[in-house]
Design an enzyme around this catalytic site. Structure first.
Site, PDB file in Angstrom:
ATOM      1  CE  LYS A 282      -3.813  -2.330   2.403  1.00 33.22           C
ATOM      2  NZ  LYS A 282      -2.954  -3.670   2.702  1.00 33.22           N
ATOM      3  CG  ASP A 345      -4.357  -2.621   5.936  1.00 30.39           C
ATOM      4  OD1 ASP A 345      -5.338  -2.925   5.686  1.00 30.39           O
ATOM      5  OD2 ASP A 345      -3.209  -3.481   5.656  1.00 30.39           O
ATOM      6  CB  CYS A 398      -7.710  -8.194   5.174  1.00 27.91           C
ATOM      7  SG  CYS A 398      -6.693  -8.959   6.087  1.00 27.91           S
TER       8      CYS A 398
END
Length: 446
Positions: A282, A345, A398
């Protein structure tokens, strides 16, 4: 099948590492395939399918074995139970393998593994299952919905129960169905080295089937017809054999993961901090979006993890990106009010990526999931101070667990009124090419 290497022996070794020693199947399988690169393509495919399929269907396989064996799976020796799992998977799911071959090879494998005295037991159980495969009894979905879905989709009961409570029967079955389907590998063009159109043509020349992912695009790149930068690829043997991969012309990344950078949408010249960044996909995406301007500071907990990021910085020749070893739960006063964009994240249960990391379902527990929810809140509470006024924070995971996603966002907004929610999206597996994913985009308003 006639093996140049004993693929079933290799499969058994992988399964033992995963089921008995806690290893991750994708890592062990990748290492085996790299070690035995000389294997024929069909052998690599057989090994991969046998390992991944046995793990994916393990709860169902154990349920079937327990119907035909006096010794229950949990009480069997690890080698024997995994040989039986492999055998039943071939009988139930691999039409190209005759039942007799599945039984005979399992018996040979038991003997070669030092269990000659149990080879008759293996033979008897597998031949009994092969003879009676059409009359296997499964739980009734109306009477025992949690158990029935757990066995049918080989998903632990606590996960099924959680999803039924959160999403209801129809959505839960759609999610479970999606996890049972194969998806292609998705890649992102390394636009510092090649245009998307040129990469697409090179991949085709290498014999790869390429599909453009229309969901993703760079709107500001200096190309006329190359805005779509991501592709789904298939039809090749393995990545390491592709010259385009060896030359660093693309980055393997899930489409859902790519959406994080698109949600962040940094303007040129922006300073970006990615707080849990390894292995750096990312961060590199964000750096490329800045088109050589601004800076991306890519952080993670250990030198080993930032080392992985640095390897990718070198591989993809990124100039506007640095790394920093930092524990995201520890405040960093030097970073306060410096980030135009902050990407969080965060570590999560991973229950959105079960198609690629099948064995996560067996390693995660409800208690571990709750610990992760608490860790995510600690990190968000710490790193939000790094965002400038009018800056953007993107929180992503995720997983499809509401406790790690929507509920954490609600908690954060309740504690931090200096932020407002711009938008958030829960992506379910099966709704696109990619995995299950979540992101929320927040702006600091004071």
């Amino acid at each position: 099948m006639t093996d140049t290497v004993n693929t079933r022996r290799l499969a058994l070794d992988v399964l033992l590492e995963v089921t008995e020693h806690g290893a991750y199947s994708n890592q062990v399988l990748r290492a085996v395939l790299e070690k035995y690169q000389y294997m024929e393509k069909y052998e690599r495919a057989f090994l991969t399918r046998l390992v991944e399929g046995t793990i994916q269907h393990m709860i169902e396989l154990d349920y079937v074995i327990d119907q035909f064996s006096k010794v229950k799976v949990k009480k069997m020796k690890p080698v024997i139970r995994n040989i039986l799992r492999m055998g039943v998977y071939q009988i139930q799911y691999m039409d190209s393998v005759p039942d007799s071959a599945a039984c005979n090879e399992a018996v040979k494998l038991a003997r070669k593994s030092g269990f000659s005295t149990l080879s008759g037991f293996v033979n008897g159980v597998l031949r009994n299952i092969a003879r009676n495969s059409g009359s296997i009894r499964y739980p009734d979905e109306e009477k025992e919905p949690v158990l029935a879905l757990s066995v049918r989709y080989s998903m632990p009961e606590w996960i099924v129960e959680e999803w039924l409570n959160a999403y209801g029967m129809e959505q839960t079955k759609a999610i479970l169905d999606a996890f049972s389907k194969e998806t292609p590998i998705t890649i992102r063009t390394n636009v510092t080295k090649i245009t998307p159109d040129a990469l697409k043509e090179q991949l085709k020349a290498e014999g790869v089937t390429v599909q453009t992912l229309e969901e993703l695009s760079y709107a500001g790149l200096p190309y006329t017809d190359a805005y779509h930068y991501a592709f789904a690829i298939s039809g090749f043997d393995h990545l390491m054999a592709l010259p385009s991969f060896q030359d660093g012309l693309f980055y393997v990344q899930d489409i859902s993961s790519m959406m994080v950078a698109e949600a962040a949408a940094p303007e040129k010249g922006a300073h970006v901090i990615d707080v849990c960044a390894a292995p750096g996909g990312k961060s590199i995406h964000l750096a490329e979006m800045l088109d050589g301007t601004g800076s991306v500071e890519s952080r993670d907990l250990t030198g080993y993890k930032t080392g992985l990021i640095e390897e990718n910085i070198s591989r993809y020749q990124i100039k506007n990106m640095t790394t920093k070893v930092w524990d995201a739960t520890v405040p960093d006063e030097s970073a306060e009010d410096t980030a135009d964009v902050l990407v969080a994240d965060l570590p999560c249960s991973g229950l959105g990526v079960l198609r690629k990391k099948t064995d996560i379902r067996y390693k995660m527990s409800r208690g571990q999931q709750e610990e992760l929810e608490a860790l995510q809140r600690r990190i968000l509470d710490t790193v939000c101070s790094y965002v400038k006024k009018d800056g953007i924070m993107v929180y992503s995971t995720c997983t499809i667990n509401p406790g790690e996603n929507q509920e954490n966002v609600a908690w954060f907004l309740g504690k931090h009124p200096e932020f407002e929610l711009l938008d958030m999206e829960q992506i379910y597996p099966g709704t696109q090419v990619g995995d299950g994913f979540f992101y929320a985009r927040l702006r600091r308003i004071s």
